[in-house]
Enzyme design. Structure first.
Site, mmCIF file in Angstrom:
data_model
loop_
_atom_site.group_PDB
_atom_site.id
_atom_site.type_symbol
_atom_site.label_atom_id
_atom_site.label_comp_id
_atom_site.label_asym_id
_atom_site.label_seq_id
_atom_site.Cartn_x
_atom_site.Cartn_y
_atom_site.Cartn_z
ATOM 1 N N HIS A 137 0.839 -1.205 0.000
ATOM 2 C CA HIS A 137 0.000 0.000 0.000
ATOM 3 C C HIS A 137 0.869 1.249 0.000
ATOM 4 C CE1 HIS A 137 -3.732 2.197 0.831
ATOM 5 N NE2 HIS A 137 -2.987 2.981 1.568
ATOM 6 N N ASP B 49 -14.853 2.866 7.981
ATOM 7 C CA ASP B 49 -13.877 3.728 7.314
ATOM 8 C C ASP B 49 -14.501 4.421 6.105
ATOM 9 O OD1 ASP B 49 -11.143 4.735 6.745
ATOM 10 O OD2 ASP B 49 -11.420 3.565 4.930
ATOM 11 N N ARG C 228 -14.282 12.921 6.117
ATOM 12 C CA ARG C 228 -12.979 13.587 6.251
ATOM 13 C C ARG C 228 -12.630 14.359 4.984
ATOM 14 N NH1 ARG C 228 -9.167 8.947 7.115
ATOM 15 N NH2 ARG C 228 -7.571 10.562 7.048
ATOM 16 N N SER D 243 -7.231 4.511 9.202
ATOM 17 C CA SER D 243 -7.956 4.283 7.953
ATOM 18 C C SER D 243 -7.216 3.289 7.052
ATOM 19 C CB SER D 243 -8.133 5.633 7.237
ATOM 20 O OG SER D 243 -8.539 5.461 5.923
ATOM 21 N N LYS E 104 -8.243 -1.379 6.897
ATOM 22 C CA LYS E 104 -8.548 -2.131 5.665
ATOM 23 C C LYS E 104 -7.531 -3.241 5.450
ATOM 24 C CE LYS E 104 -8.737 1.919 3.840
ATOM 25 N NZ LYS E 104 -8.930 3.237 3.270
HETATM 26 N N1 URA Z 1 -5.544 6.304 2.344
HETATM 27 C C1 URA Z 1 -6.549 5.817 3.124
HETATM 28 O O1 URA Z 1 -7.061 4.735 2.877
HETATM 29 N N2 URA Z 1 -6.947 6.547 4.162
HETATM 30 C C2 URA Z 1 -6.416 7.733 4.482
HETATM 31 O O2 URA Z 1 -6.825 8.334 5.460
HETATM 32 C C3 URA Z 1 -5.387 8.252 3.661
HETATM 33 C C4 URA Z 1 -4.960 7.497 2.588
#
Ligand code: URA
Length: 422
Positions: free
Chosen positions: A84, A163, A170, A185, A189
């Site tokens: 990621h 989320d 957000r 966040s 995931k």
């Molecule tokens: N990527 C995400 O999944 N969440 C965030 O808050 C920032 C980047």
């Protein structure tokens, strides 16, 4: 328990208990807490911060707010790894790293989000390939990983729904750039999707959420702590995002650039970062030492094994690989294009990443708001490397858009992106 009291506690700098955080996440998931109270809490967290303990609990509750995948029971746990990036401009490393790591024997279980704002999402990039789909059922995802060692899926609505709701808020309440909120966040995931190993690339600079290397370090450290507390093997790298990564920004343009790297036609920073991240996946997921992981990663790309895997991935997920198999690239069917030319002899300076990202959104390559369509062919193609010699009149960059208005808006922002670094 009253949401009002929790907001007030956080507003005054208090530490929320496990029970209070669980109540907050349950209310966000079920819809019982209205948007205005969720937004107020997010702003309080943004301004007051959270302890590492609070962030760990928030992450766990968000991960458990929906389905969680147990890769062991699905038969793909061993050697599984997810990668990621916290989001950058022109960051197409996943398109290279996912097939390269799979070619080295890693089970690449890549969960991808769609891009928001100036940072593009891997799903949007891959889906700019005609026919390609990241919408996979769990069954299909598992069978592709078993067959090919790699699959790229969009997070479904079932994964970490808390989320989804909080991130959407957000995005419109100026509360994205908070270390505990980003860490929870991203990690909720990754925890919910179950990979045993997780490689993170935290970006910092004008084109990233984190503006400084110190902030990126703090975010990286927190995410590693959260992952390890949940038994995951973690690796994190912090990389500069003050200039776009590589030459292309925009969906099909980035796919074409990834193809160039995979075919050994492009070296430089994108190749180097791809090798580094692939090596980390090999090291973590397969337990090899650093040197042999790096060697395996480099060879996977240089021998063409990673490119073969990329073609397999494209076809397995419905994409048309015909132009690539014929030795070419995907067409960039943009209606409008504009060329930037050097005014005088000199040296090319790569544009500011933040403004380039904004230009790519204006051109139609990214989403101004959630749910917007992205144009697969829109974007920016730099023709020169940072510091490369240019002659007066030479083309230094091209931009692509679906209509004249978007082209004009994108061109204005690109002018600012070049001016910001000159
Ligand atoms: N990527 C995400 O999944 N969440 C965030 O808050 C920032 C980047």
């Amino acid at each position: 328990m009253k949401t009002f009291d929790l907001i007030e506690k956080k507003k005054n700098g208090g530490e929320l208990t496990e029970g209070e955080l669980a109540f907050f996440v349950r209310g966000a998931t079920s819809g019982e807490i209205p948007d205005y109270q969720l937004s107020a809490m997010l702003m309080a967290i943004c301004l007051r911060g959270m302890t590492d303990g609070e962030t760990a609990v928030l992450t766990r509750e968000m991960a458990n707010s929906g389905e969680t995948m147990d890769l062991d029971s699905l038969g793909i746990g061993d050697g599984s790894c997810d990668k990621h990036s916290t989001g950058g401009v022109g960051d197409k490393t996943t398109l290279i790293v996912a097939p390269a790591a799979a070619a080295c024997g890693v089970r690449v279980v890549k969960m991808s989000g769609r891009g928001l704002g100036a940072t593009g999402g891997t799903a949007d990039k891959l889906e700019s390939i005609p026919g390609f789909s990241c919408s996979l059922t769990t069954g299909r995802f598992v069978s592709l990983v078993k067959e090919n060692g790699v699959a790229v899926a969009c997070q479904g609505d079932e994964l970490a729904p808390a989320d989804k709701r909080l991130y959407a808020l957000r995005d419109v309440t100026a509360t994205v750039d908070s270390i505990p909120l980003i860490a929870s966040s991203v990690m909720c995931k990754k925890l919910a999707s179950g990979a045993h190993s997780i490689v993170l690339d935290v970006k910092y600079g004008s084109g990233a959420f984190m503006k400084t290397a110190d902030e990126a370090e703090a975010l990286a450290h927190l995410m590693v702590k959260i992952g390890e507390a949940h038994g995951r093997r973690m690796s994190v790298t912090a990389t500069d995002m003050n200039r776009p990564l590589g030459f292309a920004v925009g969906n099909i343009l980035e796919v074409n650039e990834a193809v160039r790297v995979l075919r050994g036609e492009e070296s430089g920073e994108l190749f180097d970062l791809s090798v580094r991240l692939t090596a980390e996946m090999v090291r973590l997921a397969l337990g090899k030492d650093g040197d042999s992981s790096e060697k395996a990663a480099r060879e996977a790309i240089l021998t063409g094994a990673a490119y073969e895997k990329f073609l397999t991935l494209v076809e397995a997920q419905g994409g048309d690989a015909t132009p690539l198999k014929a030795g070419g690239y995907y067409l960039v069917p943009a209606a409008e294009r504009y060329e930037f030319r050097a005014e005088k002899d000199g040296y090319f300076t790569s544009p500011d990443a933040g403004l380039t990202g904004k230009a790519s959104v204006a051109l139609g390559a990214g989403r101004a708001k959630k749910g917007d369509a992205v144009d697969p062919a829109a974007g920016i193609l730099l023709h020169k490397k940072d510091g490369e010699r240019v002659r007066a009149g030479e083309v230094t960059a091209e931009i692509f858009a679906p209509d004249k208005e978007k082209l004009r808006d994108g061109a204005e922002l690109m002018k600012k992106a070049f001016a910001a670094v000159s």
